[in-house]
Design a protein around this motif. Structure first.
Motif, mmCIF file in Angstrom:
data_model
loop_
_atom_site.group_PDB
_atom_site.id
_atom_site.type_symbol
_atom_site.label_atom_id
_atom_site.label_comp_id
_atom_site.label_asym_id
_atom_site.label_seq_id
_atom_site.Cartn_x
_atom_site.Cartn_y
_atom_site.Cartn_z
ATOM 1 N N GLU A 54 38.373 30.964 40.483
ATOM 2 C CA GLU A 54 39.607 31.511 41.057
ATOM 3 C C GLU A 54 40.483 32.136 39.990
ATOM 4 O O GLU A 54 41.047 33.228 40.188
ATOM 5 C CB GLU A 54 40.392 30.413 41.770
ATOM 6 N N VAL A 55 40.646 31.456 38.856
ATOM 7 C CA VAL A 55 41.483 31.982 37.778
ATOM 8 C C VAL A 55 40.933 33.321 37.289
ATOM 9 O O VAL A 55 41.686 34.279 37.081
ATOM 10 C CB VAL A 55 41.580 30.983 36.614
ATOM 11 N N VAL A 56 39.635 33.392 37.114
ATOM 12 C CA VAL A 56 39.012 34.630 36.641
ATOM 13 C C VAL A 56 39.220 35.755 37.652
ATOM 14 O O VAL A 56 39.520 36.902 37.273
ATOM 15 C CB VAL A 56 37.510 34.404 36.376
ATOM 16 N N THR A 57 39.103 35.446 38.935
ATOM 17 C CA THR A 57 39.311 36.453 39.981
ATOM 18 C C THR A 57 40.744 36.970 39.972
ATOM 19 O O THR A 57 40.990 38.182 40.064
ATOM 20 C CB THR A 57 38.982 35.872 41.371
ATOM 21 N N VAL A 58 41.700 36.069 39.844
ATOM 22 C CA VAL A 58 43.113 36.467 39.818
ATOM 23 C C VAL A 58 43.433 37.235 38.541
ATOM 24 O O VAL A 58 44.205 38.200 38.564
ATOM 25 C CB VAL A 58 44.023 35.229 39.970
ATOM 26 N N ALA A 59 42.842 36.821 37.438
ATOM 27 C CA ALA A 59 43.050 37.545 36.175
ATOM 28 C C ALA A 59 42.580 38.986 36.313
ATOM 29 O O ALA A 59 43.289 39.924 35.914
ATOM 30 C CB ALA A 59 42.304 36.848 35.046
ATOM 31 N N HIS A 60 41.404 39.164 36.872
ATOM 32 C CA HIS A 60 40.847 40.510 37.046
ATOM 33 C C HIS A 60 41.756 41.355 37.934
ATOM 34 O O HIS A 60 42.035 42.522 37.631
ATOM 35 C CB HIS A 60 39.453 40.419 37.655
ATOM 36 N N ALA A 61 42.247 40.772 39.014
ATOM 37 C CA ALA A 61 43.148 41.493 39.919
ATOM 38 C C ALA A 61 44.488 41.794 39.262
ATOM 39 O O ALA A 61 45.181 42.734 39.672
ATOM 40 C CB ALA A 61 43.365 40.683 41.193
ATOM 41 N N SER A 62 44.845 41.018 38.232
ATOM 42 C CA SER A 62 46.098 41.224 37.499
ATOM 43 C C SER A 62 45.938 42.168 36.317
ATOM 44 O O SER A 62 46.865 42.337 35.528
ATOM 45 C CB SER A 62 46.632 39.872 37.011
ATOM 46 N N GLY A 63 44.750 42.756 36.181
ATOM 47 C CA GLY A 63 44.525 43.730 35.122
ATOM 48 C C GLY A 63 43.969 43.167 33.839
ATOM 49 O O GLY A 63 43.983 43.828 32.801
ATOM 50 N N VAL A 64 43.494 41.921 33.891
ATOM 51 C CA VAL A 64 42.904 41.285 32.705
ATOM 52 C C VAL A 64 41.468 40.897 33.051
ATOM 53 O O VAL A 64 41.215 39.800 33.563
ATOM 54 C CB VAL A 64 43.704 40.046 32.262
ATOM 55 N N PRO A 65 40.513 41.781 32.811
ATOM 56 C CA PRO A 65 39.124 41.499 33.196
ATOM 57 C C PRO A 65 38.484 40.426 32.326
ATOM 58 O O PRO A 65 38.413 40.548 31.110
ATOM 59 C CB PRO A 65 38.421 42.849 33.016
ATOM 60 N N LEU A 66 38.046 39.362 32.963
ATOM 61 C CA LEU A 66 37.316 38.289 32.291
ATOM 62 C C LEU A 66 35.927 38.184 32.920
ATOM 63 O O LEU A 66 35.776 38.396 34.123
ATOM 64 C CB LEU A 66 38.040 36.944 32.432
ATOM 65 N N ALA A 67 34.951 37.835 32.129
ATOM 66 C CA ALA A 67 33.593 37.625 32.637
ATOM 67 C C ALA A 67 33.429 36.149 32.967
ATOM 68 O O ALA A 67 33.472 35.300 32.057
ATOM 69 C CB ALA A 67 32.561 38.065 31.605
ATOM 70 N N PHE A 68 33.244 35.842 34.245
ATOM 71 C CA PHE A 68 33.181 34.436 34.653
ATOM 72 C C PHE A 68 32.116 33.662 33.896
ATOM 73 O O PHE A 68 32.356 32.536 33.443
ATOM 74 C CB PHE A 68 32.936 34.313 36.159
ATOM 75 N N GLY A 104 50.351 26.528 39.487
ATOM 76 C CA GLY A 104 51.343 27.247 40.285
ATOM 77 C C GLY A 104 51.353 28.738 40.001
ATOM 78 O O GLY A 104 51.495 29.564 40.913
ATOM 79 N N VAL A 105 51.201 29.101 38.732
ATOM 80 C CA VAL A 105 51.226 30.523 38.375
ATOM 81 C C VAL A 105 50.026 31.260 38.959
ATOM 82 O O VAL A 105 50.120 32.443 39.316
ATOM 83 C CB VAL A 105 51.302 30.695 36.842
ATOM 84 N N ILE A 106 48.886 30.590 39.093
ATOM 85 C CA ILE A 106 47.712 31.212 39.698
ATOM 86 C C ILE A 106 47.970 31.480 41.181
ATOM 87 O O ILE A 106 47.617 32.550 41.709
ATOM 88 C CB ILE A 106 46.467 30.325 39.530
ATOM 89 N N ILE A 107 48.588 30.541 41.860
ATOM 90 C CA ILE A 107 48.931 30.736 43.265
ATOM 91 C C ILE A 107 49.884 31.921 43.418
ATOM 92 O O ILE A 107 49.701 32.791 44.285
ATOM 93 C CB ILE A 107 49.572 29.450 43.834
ATOM 94 N N LYS A 108 50.893 31.967 42.563
ATOM 95 C CA LYS A 108 51.871 33.058 42.611
ATOM 96 C C LYS A 108 51.213 34.413 42.354
ATOM 97 O O LYS A 108 51.433 35.375 43.094
ATOM 98 C CB LYS A 108 52.967 32.800 41.571
ATOM 99 N N LYS A 109 50.392 34.493 41.310
ATOM 100 C CA LYS A 109 49.730 35.752 40.977
ATOM 101 C C LYS A 109 48.743 36.156 42.078
ATOM 102 O O LYS A 109 48.571 37.348 42.371
ATOM 103 C CB LYS A 109 48.997 35.624 39.643
ATOM 104 N N ALA A 110 48.085 35.172 42.668
ATOM 105 C CA ALA A 110 47.143 35.473 43.738
ATOM 106 C C ALA A 110 47.858 36.122 44.914
ATOM 107 O O ALA A 110 47.379 37.116 45.476
ATOM 108 C CB ALA A 110 46.422 34.196 44.190
ATOM 109 N N VAL A 111 48.993 35.588 45.293
ATOM 110 C CA VAL A 111 49.777 36.158 46.394
ATOM 111 C C VAL A 111 50.188 37.590 46.070
ATOM 112 O O VAL A 111 50.098 38.487 46.918
ATOM 113 C CB VAL A 111 51.020 35.286 46.682
ATOM 114 N N GLU A 112 50.629 37.813 44.834
ATOM 115 C CA GLU A 112 51.033 39.156 44.417
ATOM 116 C C GLU A 112 49.886 40.150 44.530
ATOM 117 O O GLU A 112 50.105 41.342 44.776
ATOM 118 C CB GLU A 112 51.553 39.125 42.981
ATOM 119 N N CYS A 113 48.666 39.665 44.347
ATOM 120 C CA CYS A 113 47.481 40.532 44.387
ATOM 121 C C CYS A 113 46.800 40.544 45.752
ATOM 122 O O CYS A 113 45.733 41.145 45.909
ATOM 123 C CB CYS A 113 46.476 40.090 43.319
#
Length: 302
Positions: free
Chosen positions: A221-235, A272-281
């Motif tokens: 989930e963190v990797v997915t949200v990071a990618h959607a936030s413009g920070v591509p990570l390889a799971f 909490g920050v992952i939940i917040k960023k996920a909603v934004e994306c």
């Protein structure tokens, strides 16, 4: 270089202690029993790399110090705004504030009060705990990665790296701190949270197939949200790193230590920050939400 350390827990105590041991001009900002201990007994570090004790300067009044060149900012994420406001008397035109905190948005909070040009992002890779006020136990790691929030190399990062080298403080500059911050969050979100809920050392999460799978799903989930936030990570790379680091990590996380000490938990900055960023994306993060909900209950109970 004139240095102040704000937040004399395991991170601030260890890295600030290394600077003090080397003879750097460093002052610790502390309060209560920690301040009393630093003033009367100094700072003690029990470390796998060698124990040491050092007499240090410590105060609870930043106005006594005046402006500094470097501010090592090591407070808990929930204290970021209040601590930086208290530290303002030490912040001058050329002061550099290096955040060594959990989470991905502390630098933004600090910059909103002092200006983004004064802030560097940092990550501390360390397994350590506070034995008692003024005494730190260092068990694992002990390195800083730091750099400009916006990325790229800079002269001040190079100068700060040279300063750390001079005092034998393991540190490395990076031109991609957003990726480093998110990569560490991809470990903190699952392993800090699960460790706090189940107890024991971190490695037991890897040894149990159910907590192992939960950690994998939270990481995903963190990797997915990071990618959607413009920070591509390889799971695959992130998860492999998480397993490699955790399978022999015979230490409690900082969040579990906080729970046992009756302190607030950093679940807002980690899950909490992952939940917040996920909603934004436009995404959902149900595994992080479940951990956050459970940790919120623990926080209230403590």
């Amino acid at each position: 270089m004139k240095v102040a350390v704000v937040g004399v827990g395991a991170v601030g105590g260890y890295f600030g202690g290394l600077l003090a041991k080397g003879g750097a001009d460093v002052t610790f900002i502390a309060r209560g029993k920690c301040l009393e201990a630093l003033r009367t007994r100094g700072l003690t570090v029990r470390s796998a790399k060698g124990d040491f004790s050092v007499r240090v300067r410590a105060t609870d009044d930043p106005t006594e110090i005046g402006t500094v060149d470097l501010l090592l900012f090591c407070v808990k994420s929930y204290d970021t705004e209040s601590a930086i406001r208290q530290a303002l008397p030490m912040v001058g035109q050329h002061t550099v504030i290096l955040s060594l905190q959990n989470g991905i948005d502390n630098e933004e909070k600090i910059a909103s009060l002092v200006g983004k040009e004064k802030v560097l992002a940092g990550v501390a890779y360390i397994g350590a705990s506070v034995l008692e006020p003024g005494a730190v136990l260092h068990q694992e790691g002990g390195k800083i990665m730091f750099g400009e929030v916006a990325g790229d190399a800079s002269e001040r990062v190079i100068r700060l790296k040279a300063f750390f080298d001079r005092y034998d403080l393991p540190a490395e500059g990076s031109p991609d701190m957003k990726k480093i911050l998110w990569t560490k969050l991809a470990w903190n979100a699952p392993f800090n949270a699960i460790n706090t809920l189940v107890g024991g050392p971190v490695k037991t999460i890897i040894e149990n197939p159910h907590t192992f799978e939960l950690a994998r799903r939270v990481t995903e989930e963190v990797v997915t949200v990071a990618h959607a936030s413009g920070v591509p990570l390889a799971f695959e790379l992130v998860w492999e790193r998480n397993i490699r680091f955790s399978q022999s990590y015979d230490v409690k996380t900082s969040m579990l230590q906080d729970l046992e000490a009756g302190k607030p938990l950093e679940c807002e900055a980690l899950n909490g920050v992952i939940i917040k960023k996920a909603v934004e994306c436009g995404l959902k993060a149900p595994y992080n939400f479940a951990l956050y909900a459970l940790l919120s209950g623990l926080r209230i109970a403590s």
